[in-house]
Design a protein around this motif. Structure first.
Motif, PDB file in Angstrom:
ATOM      1  N   ILE A 199      -0.158  25.634  31.595  1.00 55.56           N
ATOM      2  CA  ILE A 199       0.002  26.095  30.161  1.00 55.56           C
ATOM      3  C   ILE A 199       1.147  25.532  29.601  1.00 55.56           C
ATOM      4  CG2 ILE A 199       0.052  28.215  28.722  1.00 55.56           C
ATOM      5  CD1 ILE A 199      -2.920  27.516  29.450  1.00 55.56           C
ATOM      6  N   ALA A 200       2.258  25.873  30.279  1.00 51.31           N
ATOM      7  CA  ALA A 200       3.604  25.493  29.942  1.00 51.31           C
ATOM      8  C   ALA A 200       3.685  24.007  29.639  1.00 51.31           C
ATOM      9  CB  ALA A 200       4.723  26.137  30.929  1.00 51.31           C
ATOM     10  N   ASP A 201       3.365  23.390  30.509  1.00 47.10           N
ATOM     11  CA  ASP A 201       3.383  21.886  30.366  1.00 47.10           C
ATOM     12  C   ASP A 201       2.531  21.382  29.113  1.00 47.10           C
ATOM     13  OD1 ASP A 201       5.227  21.821  32.762  1.00 47.10           O
ATOM     14  OD2 ASP A 201       3.588  20.870  33.955  1.00 47.10           O
ATOM     15  N   GLU A 202       1.522  21.865  29.151  1.00 44.55           N
ATOM     16  CA  GLU A 202       0.323  21.309  28.050  1.00 44.55           C
ATOM     17  C   GLU A 202       1.143  21.679  26.582  1.00 44.55           C
ATOM     18  OE1 GLU A 202      -3.938  22.429  26.018  1.00 44.55           O
ATOM     19  OE2 GLU A 202      -3.386  22.899  28.191  1.00 44.55           O
ATOM     20  N   PHE A 203       1.770  22.885  26.518  1.00 44.84           N
ATOM     21  CA  PHE A 203       2.152  23.377  25.305  1.00 44.84           C
ATOM     22  C   PHE A 203       3.546  23.052  25.107  1.00 44.84           C
ATOM     23  CE2 PHE A 203      -1.734  25.712  25.511  1.00 44.84           C
ATOM     24  CZ  PHE A 203      -2.365  25.350  24.558  1.00 44.84           C
ATOM     25  N   ALA A 204       4.309  22.323  26.009  1.00 41.92           N
ATOM     26  CA  ALA A 204       5.693  21.953  26.012  1.00 41.92           C
ATOM     27  C   ALA A 204       6.680  23.299  25.630  1.00 41.92           C
ATOM     28  CB  ALA A 204       5.921  20.906  24.868  1.00 41.92           C
ATOM     29  N   VAL A 205       6.290  24.419  26.298  1.00 43.11           N
ATOM     30  CA  VAL A 205       7.174  25.493  26.280  1.00 43.11           C
ATOM     31  C   VAL A 205       7.637  25.980  27.724  1.00 43.11           C
ATOM     32  CG1 VAL A 205       5.903  26.408  24.150  1.00 43.11           C
ATOM     33  CG2 VAL A 205       5.080  27.020  26.440  1.00 43.11           C
ATOM     34  N   THR A 206       8.578  26.639  28.015  1.00 44.70           N
ATOM     35  CA  THR A 206       9.010  27.226  29.082  1.00 44.70           C
ATOM     36  C   THR A 206       7.935  28.351  29.488  1.00 44.70           C
ATOM     37  OG1 THR A 206      10.301  28.963  28.237  1.00 44.70           O
ATOM     38  CG2 THR A 206      11.294  26.726  28.427  1.00 44.70           C
ATOM     39  N   HIS A 207       8.251  28.555  31.042  1.00 47.60           N
ATOM     40  CA  HIS A 207       7.509  29.538  31.862  1.00 47.60           C
ATOM     41  C   HIS A 207       7.893  30.916  31.241  1.00 47.60           C
ATOM     42  CE1 HIS A 207       6.406  27.305  35.474  1.00 47.60           C
ATOM     43  NE2 HIS A 207       6.324  26.555  34.607  1.00 47.60           N
ATOM     44  N   ARG A 208       8.939  30.996  30.783  1.00 46.96           N
ATOM     45  CA  ARG A 208       9.703  32.199  30.087  1.00 46.96           C
ATOM     46  C   ARG A 208       9.222  32.485  28.858  1.00 46.96           C
ATOM     47  NH1 ARG A 208      16.094  33.754  29.460  1.00 46.96           N
ATOM     48  NH2 ARG A 208      15.833  35.562  28.359  1.00 46.96           N
ATOM     49  N   THR A 209       8.965  31.565  28.175  1.00 44.15           N
ATOM     50  CA  THR A 209       8.220  31.423  26.744  1.00 44.15           C
ATOM     51  C   THR A 209       6.869  32.344  27.287  1.00 44.15           C
ATOM     52  OG1 THR A 209       9.658  29.956  25.750  1.00 44.15           O
ATOM     53  CG2 THR A 209       7.348  30.652  24.683  1.00 44.15           C
ATOM     54  N   VAL A 210       6.137  31.746  27.915  1.00 40.46           N
ATOM     55  CA  VAL A 210       4.668  32.224  28.218  1.00 40.46           C
ATOM     56  C   VAL A 210       4.526  33.596  28.668  1.00 40.46           C
ATOM     57  CG1 VAL A 210       2.881  31.700  29.600  1.00 40.46           C
ATOM     58  CG2 VAL A 210       4.050  29.808  28.870  1.00 40.46           C
ATOM     59  N   ARG A 211       5.666  34.030  29.565  1.00 36.22           N
ATOM     60  CA  ARG A 211       5.709  35.265  30.050  1.00 36.22           C
ATOM     61  C   ARG A 211       6.141  36.148  28.871  1.00 36.22           C
ATOM     62  NH1 ARG A 211       8.302  32.636  34.368  1.00 36.22           N
ATOM     63  NH2 ARG A 211      10.226  33.108  33.696  1.00 36.22           N
ATOM     64  N   ARG A 243      -5.252  31.525  22.250  1.00 39.11           N
ATOM     65  CA  ARG A 243      -4.191  32.271  21.703  1.00 39.11           C
ATOM     66  C   ARG A 243      -2.923  31.708  21.662  1.00 39.11           C
ATOM     67  NH1 ARG A 243      -6.315  38.013  20.849  1.00 39.11           N
ATOM     68  NH2 ARG A 243      -4.211  38.551  21.211  1.00 39.11           N
ATOM     69  N   LEU A 244      -2.602  31.060  22.689  1.00 35.82           N
ATOM     70  CA  LEU A 244      -0.898  30.686  22.959  1.00 35.82           C
ATOM     71  C   LEU A 244      -1.182  29.448  21.852  1.00 35.82           C
ATOM     72  CD1 LEU A 244       1.397  30.284  24.007  1.00 35.82           C
ATOM     73  CD2 LEU A 244       0.575  28.996  25.946  1.00 35.82           C
ATOM     74  N   ALA A 245      -2.143  28.500  21.526  1.00 36.85           N
ATOM     75  CA  ALA A 245      -2.260  27.422  20.702  1.00 36.85           C
ATOM     76  C   ALA A 245      -1.899  27.931  19.219  1.00 36.85           C
ATOM     77  CB  ALA A 245      -3.500  26.888  20.706  1.00 36.85           C
ATOM     78  N   LEU A 246      -2.619  29.399  19.042  1.00 35.29           N
ATOM     79  CA  LEU A 246      -2.535  29.797  17.624  1.00 35.29           C
ATOM     80  C   LEU A 246      -1.153  30.589  17.413  1.00 35.29           C
ATOM     81  CD1 LEU A 246      -6.126  31.656  17.469  1.00 35.29           C
ATOM     82  CD2 LEU A 246      -5.050  29.650  16.344  1.00 35.29           C
ATOM     83  N   ILE A 247      -0.486  31.128  18.468  1.00 33.69           N
ATOM     84  CA  ILE A 247       0.673  31.604  18.551  1.00 33.69           C
ATOM     85  C   ILE A 247       1.851  30.630  18.008  1.00 33.69           C
ATOM     86  CG2 ILE A 247       2.833  32.640  19.815  1.00 33.69           C
ATOM     87  CD1 ILE A 247       0.332  33.992  21.592  1.00 33.69           C
ATOM     88  N   LEU A 248       1.691  29.310  18.781  1.00 35.21           N
ATOM     89  CA  LEU A 248       2.646  28.349  18.593  1.00 35.21           C
ATOM     90  C   LEU A 248       2.342  27.865  17.140  1.00 35.21           C
ATOM     91  CD1 LEU A 248       2.567  26.671  22.198  1.00 35.21           C
ATOM     92  CD2 LEU A 248       4.368  28.250  21.137  1.00 35.21           C
TER      93      LEU A 248
END
Length: 129
Positions: free
Chosen positions: A14-26, A52-57
């Motif tokens: 998930i983090a790699d796909e959306f180019a965010v950190t693990h911390r952001t996802v958590r 939901r993550l796609a919508l958040i970003l």
């Protein structure tokens, strides 16, 4: 396997796909915006979490605060589903557009003032030489 064809993802996926950190996802998980399944200490993300993550970003890119993003996403799960979500989002878009247009006018005014100040400084410097 391409992302849309999969059923589950790891936090790394998930983090790699959306180019965010693990911390952001958590962080989004801590806020309850996404709710991955837990298998021991492993987080397992499903399509709903990914969507939901796609919508958040997307909401963050558009400048919406996280609480507004939460409201928009949560409306999708209500009985009227998409209709109520879209009505709410349209209202939020109008507010966001008004805010951004005001910011653009403020920036344009600031740039004009800065250009005038720069021109006066150059003229003053030319007189001093």
């Amino acid at each position: 396997m391409p992302a849309p064809e999969r059923e589950t993802w790891t936090i790394r996926d998930i983090a790699d796909e959306f180019a965010v950190t693990h911390r952001t996802v958590r962080h989004y998980e801590d806020l309850g915006l996404i709710t991955p399944e837990r298998r021991g200490t492993t987080r397992v993300y499903h399509r709903r979490d990914r969507t939901r993550l796609a919508l958040i970003l997307r909401g963050k890119r558009l400048g919406f605060p996280l609480e507004e993003i939460r409201t928009i996403i949560d409306l999708y799960d209500r009985p009227r589903g998409k209709a109520s979500q879209l009505e709410y989002v349209l209202g939020q878009i109008d507010e966001r557009r008004t805010d951004l247009e005001q910011r653009r006018r403020d920036l344009e005014d600031a740039l004009t003032e800065l250009e005038q100040f720069e021109r006066r400084c150059q003229e003053d410097l030319a007189r001093l030489r």
